[in-house]
Design a protein around this motif. Structure first.
Motif, short mmCIF file in Angstrom:
data_model
loop_
_atom_site.label_atom_id
_atom_site.label_comp_id
_atom_site.label_asym_id
_atom_site.label_seq_id
_atom_site.Cartn_x
_atom_site.Cartn_y
_atom_site.Cartn_z
N GLU A 1 0.82 -1.22 0.00
CA GLU A 1 0.00 0.00 0.00
C GLU A 1 0.85 1.27 0.00
O GLU A 1 0.46 2.28 -0.55
CB GLU A 1 -0.94 0.04 1.22
N GLU A 2 2.04 1.18 0.63
CA GLU A 2 2.89 2.38 0.69
C GLU A 2 3.61 2.61 -0.64
O GLU A 2 4.12 3.69 -0.90
CB GLU A 2 3.93 2.23 1.80
N THR A 3 3.65 1.58 -1.50
CA THR A 3 4.38 1.69 -2.77
C THR A 3 3.44 1.94 -3.95
O THR A 3 3.75 2.69 -4.87
CB THR A 3 5.18 0.40 -3.02
N VAL A 4 2.27 1.30 -3.92
CA VAL A 4 1.36 1.38 -5.06
C VAL A 4 -0.03 1.78 -4.57
O VAL A 4 -0.50 1.28 -3.54
CB VAL A 4 1.23 -0.01 -5.74
N GLU A 5 -0.68 2.67 -5.35
CA GLU A 5 -2.04 3.04 -4.98
C GLU A 5 -3.00 2.02 -5.58
O GLU A 5 -3.00 1.83 -6.81
CB GLU A 5 -2.34 4.44 -5.52
N LEU A 6 -3.77 1.38 -4.74
CA LEU A 6 -4.62 0.28 -5.23
C LEU A 6 -6.09 0.56 -4.98
O LEU A 6 -6.45 1.18 -3.98
CB LEU A 6 -4.25 -1.01 -4.50
N GLU A 7 -6.92 0.05 -5.90
CA GLU A 7 -8.37 0.12 -5.74
C GLU A 7 -8.78 -1.01 -4.81
O GLU A 7 -8.39 -2.16 -5.07
CB GLU A 7 -9.01 -0.20 -7.09
N GLY A 8 -9.54 -0.71 -3.80
CA GLY A 8 -10.03 -1.75 -2.88
C GLY A 8 -8.90 -2.56 -2.27
O GLY A 8 -9.09 -3.72 -1.93
N GLY A 9 -7.71 -1.97 -2.21
CA GLY A 9 -6.59 -2.64 -1.57
C GLY A 9 -5.93 -3.73 -2.40
O GLY A 9 -4.92 -4.30 -2.00
N LYS A 10 -6.49 -4.06 -3.60
CA LYS A 10 -5.87 -5.14 -4.37
C LYS A 10 -5.88 -5.01 -5.89
O LYS A 10 -5.33 -5.85 -6.57
CB LYS A 10 -6.44 -6.49 -3.95
N TYR A 11 -6.52 -3.98 -6.43
CA TYR A 11 -6.59 -3.84 -7.89
C TYR A 11 -5.81 -2.64 -8.39
O TYR A 11 -5.92 -1.55 -7.84
CB TYR A 11 -8.04 -3.68 -8.34
N TYR A 12 -5.04 -2.83 -9.48
CA TYR A 12 -4.39 -1.70 -10.12
C TYR A 12 -4.80 -1.67 -11.59
O TYR A 12 -4.69 -2.68 -12.29
CB TYR A 12 -2.86 -1.80 -10.04
N ARG A 13 -5.30 -0.53 -12.06
CA ARG A 13 -5.68 -0.38 -13.48
C ARG A 13 -4.73 0.62 -14.10
O ARG A 13 -4.66 1.77 -13.65
CB ARG A 13 -7.11 0.16 -13.61
N SER A 14 -4.02 0.19 -15.14
CA SER A 14 -3.01 1.09 -15.69
C SER A 14 -3.67 2.17 -16.56
O SER A 14 -4.71 1.93 -17.17
CB SER A 14 -1.97 0.30 -16.47
N PRO A 15 -3.08 3.36 -16.59
CA PRO A 15 -3.68 4.48 -17.35
C PRO A 15 -3.62 4.23 -18.86
O PRO A 15 -2.72 3.54 -19.34
CB PRO A 15 -2.81 5.67 -16.96
N GLN A 16 -4.58 4.79 -19.60
CA GLN A 16 -4.63 4.53 -21.05
C GLN A 16 -4.80 5.82 -21.83
O GLN A 16 -5.32 6.81 -21.31
CB GLN A 16 -5.82 3.62 -21.35
N LYS A 17 -4.39 5.78 -23.10
CA LYS A 17 -4.63 6.95 -23.97
C LYS A 17 -4.68 6.53 -25.44
O LYS A 17 -4.15 5.47 -25.82
CB LYS A 17 -3.58 8.03 -23.73
N ALA A 18 -5.31 7.39 -26.24
CA ALA A 18 -5.44 7.11 -27.67
C ALA A 18 -4.13 7.34 -28.40
O ALA A 18 -3.33 8.21 -28.01
CB ALA A 18 -6.50 8.02 -28.27
N VAL A 19 -3.88 6.55 -29.45
CA VAL A 19 -2.73 6.80 -30.32
C VAL A 19 -3.26 6.83 -31.76
O VAL A 19 -3.90 5.87 -32.21
CB VAL A 19 -1.66 5.68 -30.23
N THR A 20 -3.01 7.93 -32.46
CA THR A 20 -3.40 8.03 -33.87
C THR A 20 -2.22 8.63 -34.65
O THR A 20 -1.19 8.96 -34.05
CB THR A 20 -4.64 8.96 -34.05
N ALA A 21 -2.42 8.78 -35.95
CA ALA A 21 -1.35 9.33 -36.79
C ALA A 21 -0.86 10.69 -36.27
O ALA A 21 0.31 11.05 -36.45
CB ALA A 21 -1.84 9.46 -38.22
#
Ligand code: GAL
Length: 347
Positions: A324-344
């Motif tokens: 918990e001190e190293t990674v911010e987790l959802e509900g103490g156990k889930y991590y969702r990585s950030p996303q973004k669009a890639v186009t030309a």
């Protein structure tokens, strides 16, 4: 005698109290510093559902790189045992037995069958070896069985909304870029991932829903389950191009590999070069295709933070440090990585 006896007992009690205080202090200091200062090397067991999967390969390669970088920076040793489960759940279960017998400090598991994690959870709990599941999310019931189970992945709805937004933005800018024959309807085919994978259904639903919400007039020509696989998707597309000549204007694909398969079929047939194709994953091959103008867009799942978090959690668990001190987790156990669009536009 009695007095002396009392004195002797008193001395023993005092010693015992000092001993306890010293013990508590050592434990407290360990907890404060984390076990990381105690161990010079850790061993992690990694099992991937299918070695050839392009996205999982990208993830695995990034994980290996981050581990090497960590070793360089800290001077500590991380032994990574990586195995291919060959799309077979019982092979993966045996790999977990092997990892445990090798003395792995933590496991990183990319489930073959995400609904069958309970067996692995049983083994891990019995041996007290924590598990970081990734990319193929076990059902909640299994995840809730133990506090040393974690999951790292990307939010499927978010990927799909980004994919739909790439298309809707292009349509708003120039409807003719998707509605190739100008009849007021964008006719699409759909390539879907494995039917039992959490990402497939959700990605399909939310890509289409986003297009509807943005009032892009769409109509489905046909679709198929190509299991994330380039050649299966290519075979579908080849057949559809023959079956629906001049009808398909857009290919919506649940991932990049299938999108690339569709592009290969289009190149082979040499027809309708303007058909737009979108994927998800931002694999190296897909990024190249976007740059070349063959793939209209894809969704980047921030592989660096995805793989980095798998390692951070596993490493903390292996050293006995606080996750918990190293990674911010959802509900103490889930991590969702950030996303973004890639186009030309990004090149
Ligand atoms: C998805 C990814 C696919 C495939 C699949 C495997 O998240 O988009 O390309 O790798 O995971 O589980």
């Amino acid at each position: 005698m009695r007095k002396r006896g009392k004195l002797y007992m008193g001395t023993i009690s005092l010693l015992a109290i000092f001993g306890m205080i010293a013990g508590i202090t050592v434990l407290w200091t360990r907890a404060e510093k984390g076990e990381s200062e105690m161990k010079d090397s850790i061993r992690l067991g990694v099992s991937v559902y299918r070695w050839e999967d392009a996205f999982v390969t990208t993830l695995r390669t990034e994980l290996e790189e981050q581990v090497k970088e960590y070793e360089r920076q800290t001077g500590k040793k991380v032994i990574l045992d990586i195995m291919d489960a060959k799309e077979n759940q019982s092979i993966q279960n045996s790999q977990v037995d092997r990892f445990i017998s090798l003395g792995c400090d933590a496991l990183c598991i990319n489930m073959v069958d995400r609904s069958a994690a309970s067996n692995i959870v049983d083994k891990a709990m019995a041996a007290d070896v924590p598990v970081v599941f990734f990319n193929r999310e076990p059902v909640e019931e299994d995840m809730d069985r133990w506090d040393k189970l974690y999951y790292v992945g990307a939010d499927a709805k978010e990927s799909a909304v980004i994919q739909g937004t790439i298309l809707a933005d292009a349509y708003d800018e120039n409807p003719g870029s998707l509605d190739l024959n100008g009849d007021g309807v964008v006719k699409y085919v759909l390539l879907e991932g494995e039917s039992n994978h959490q990402d497939s259904l959700v990605r399909t639903e939310w890509s289409i829903q986003t297009l509807k919400d943005r009032q892009v007039p769409i109509e489905k020509v046909t679709g198929g389950i190509a299991n994330w696989d380039r050649s299966q998707a290519s075979a579908f597309m080849e057949q559809w191009l023959k079956q629906y000549p001049d009808e398909i204007e857009l290919v919506i694909s649940n991932n990049d590999e299938m999108a690339l398969g569709a592009i290969e079929a289009m190149e082979r047939s040499g027809v309708m070069k303007d058909i737009k194709v979108v994927g998800i994953d931002a694999t190296p091959a897909a990024l190249e295709a976007v740059e070349e103008g063959k793939l209209m867009g894809t969704v980047n799942q921030d592989i660096e933070s995805y793989a980095g978090t798998i390692f951070d959690i596993a490493r903390c668990l292996a050293y006995g440090d606080s996750v918990e001190e190293t990674v911010e987790l959802e509900g103490g156990k889930y991590y969702r990585s950030p996303q973004k669009a890639v186009t030309a536009k990004d090149f």
